[in-house]
Design a protein around this motif. Structure first.
Motif, PDB file in Angstrom:
ATOM      1  N   VAL A   1     -61.498  42.158   0.864  1.00 27.18           N
ATOM      2  CA  VAL A   1     -60.525  43.174   1.259  1.00 27.18           C
ATOM      3  C   VAL A   1     -59.948  42.799   2.618  1.00 27.18           C
ATOM      4  O   VAL A   1     -60.697  42.454   3.537  1.00 27.18           O
TER       5      VAL A   1
ATOM      6  N   THR B   1     -54.788  44.959   1.185  1.00 24.01           N
ATOM      7  CA  THR B   1     -55.492  45.381  -0.027  1.00 24.01           C
ATOM      8  C   THR B   1     -55.483  46.906  -0.050  1.00 24.01           C
ATOM      9  O   THR B   1     -56.085  47.543   0.812  1.00 24.01           O
TER      10      THR B   1
ATOM     11  N   HIS C   1     -56.959  39.399  -3.560  1.00 25.27           N
ATOM     12  CA  HIS C   1     -55.579  38.929  -3.542  1.00 25.27           C
ATOM     13  C   HIS C   1     -55.513  37.485  -3.043  1.00 25.27           C
ATOM     14  O   HIS C   1     -56.393  37.031  -2.294  1.00 25.27           O
TER      15      HIS C   1
END
Length: 317
Positions: free
Chosen positions: A98, A105, A184
């Motif tokens: 994160v 995020t 991500h």
């Protein structure tokens, strides 16, 4: 022969046999797993049966069956294709990286990932990365989010993959387990793996300034054996996390704090939306349940796609 899939490129699979040797394999004909429709019939972590054939100087394997999975983690693409994809199988735990920015995020992404892990029985850990780059306000946000998710029951670790801060905690948690790393693009998965195991030297990339997003450095899921007695599955960066095969009546069971209150609702089939005497809604009004978690839940129950442009009174996330 029996082995474990270490890499999947869509058409070829790298399989580690029980004797420790690696073989490049293909699947035999049209391979479908009962009850699962996905873009990849075989995933990294799968245990398979395969034969080997000598083709000149090459040895090529053919996978002809797959063992029952202990679990797997699956997502649905949030683009127009809506295709489902099994990220990995037979996991002991999943780590989600994160970051507050570069890239951001959002809590809806975190909550969808955690609910999916809950649905398939996979313990999840949140890694708040890049804390070496945050100012005071951002560290307050990190501490708020970590407190929120710890209260729910998730382990949270603040770390810097770049400087190595608290990476030892991650290493200790990984030992003797098969671990998934997800997040991500640009969240720092490859950098963290390189810090955990410097000899691997996975490729990393800078954040794209134009889009403030990471650039894909991992194109296929791949598993690695680490020197300290752990296995790690590195995955391509995920932009969105669409949920798969969840009935709206069961989604609340994958939010531990909602599940704990379920028995106090007036109706056994309470969806925690507009029903009277709902224990979850009452806890929400008393700030005993996080509004961001409830919003994520409502989006999942009502079938909304991930919406990253929501404003909240308790968090800008």
């Amino acid at each position: 022969m029996k082995g474990t899939v270490y890499k999947s490129t869509g058409s070829w699979y790298t399989v580690k046999a029980e004797d420790g040797k690696f073989y490049e394999c293909r699947i035999k004909g049209k391979f479908r797993i009962k009850g699962i429709k996905s873009t990849n019939p075989i995933a990294v972590g799968d245990r398979v049966d395969f034969d080997i054939d000598e083709l000149g100087d090459d040895i090529v394997g053919t996978i002809y069956s797959i063992e029952d999975r202990k679990n797997y983690i699956i997502r649905k693409s949030v683009n127009l294709s809506k295709q489902t994809h099994i990220i990995a199988a037979n996991l002991d735990q999943a780590f989600l990286l994160v970051t507050l920015n570069n890239p951001m995020t959002y809590t809806i992404f975190i909550d969808r990932f955690l609910a999916t892990a809950e649905a398939y029985g996979i313990p999840a850990v949140l890694l708040f990365n890049k804390i070496d780059t945050y100012g005071d306000e951002e560290m307050v946000e990190v501490k708020y989010l970590a407190s929120l998710y710890r209260k729910v029951g998730y382990e949270c670790i603040g770390l810097s993959a770049k400087t190595g801060k608290n990476v030892d905690q991650v290493k200790e948690a990984m030992q003797h387990k098969t671990n998934l790393f997800a997040g991500h693009s640009g969240a720092g998965k490859s950098t963290l793996i390189n810090t955990l195991e410097p000899t691997m030297a996975l490729r990393t990339a800078e954040i794209s300034e134009q889009h403030l997003q990471g650039q894909h450095t991992t194109t296929f899921a791949e598993m690695y054996d680490l020197s300290f007695g752990a296995r790690i599955i590195d995955t391509p960066g995920i932009k969105g996390f669409g949920i798969v095969d969840m009935e709206k009546e069961e989604i609340g069971d994958y939010f531990p704090e909602f599940f704990a209150l379920k028995g106090q609702c007036k109706f056994n089939n309470c969806l925690h939306l507009d029903e009277p005497l709902c224990a979850v809604k009452e806890a929400l009004e008393n700030d005993e349940v996080a509004w961001s978690r409830y919003r994520s839940y409502v989006q999942m129950v009502t079938g909304e796609e991930e919406n990253y442009r929501i404003d909240t009174h308790d968090s800008k996330r």
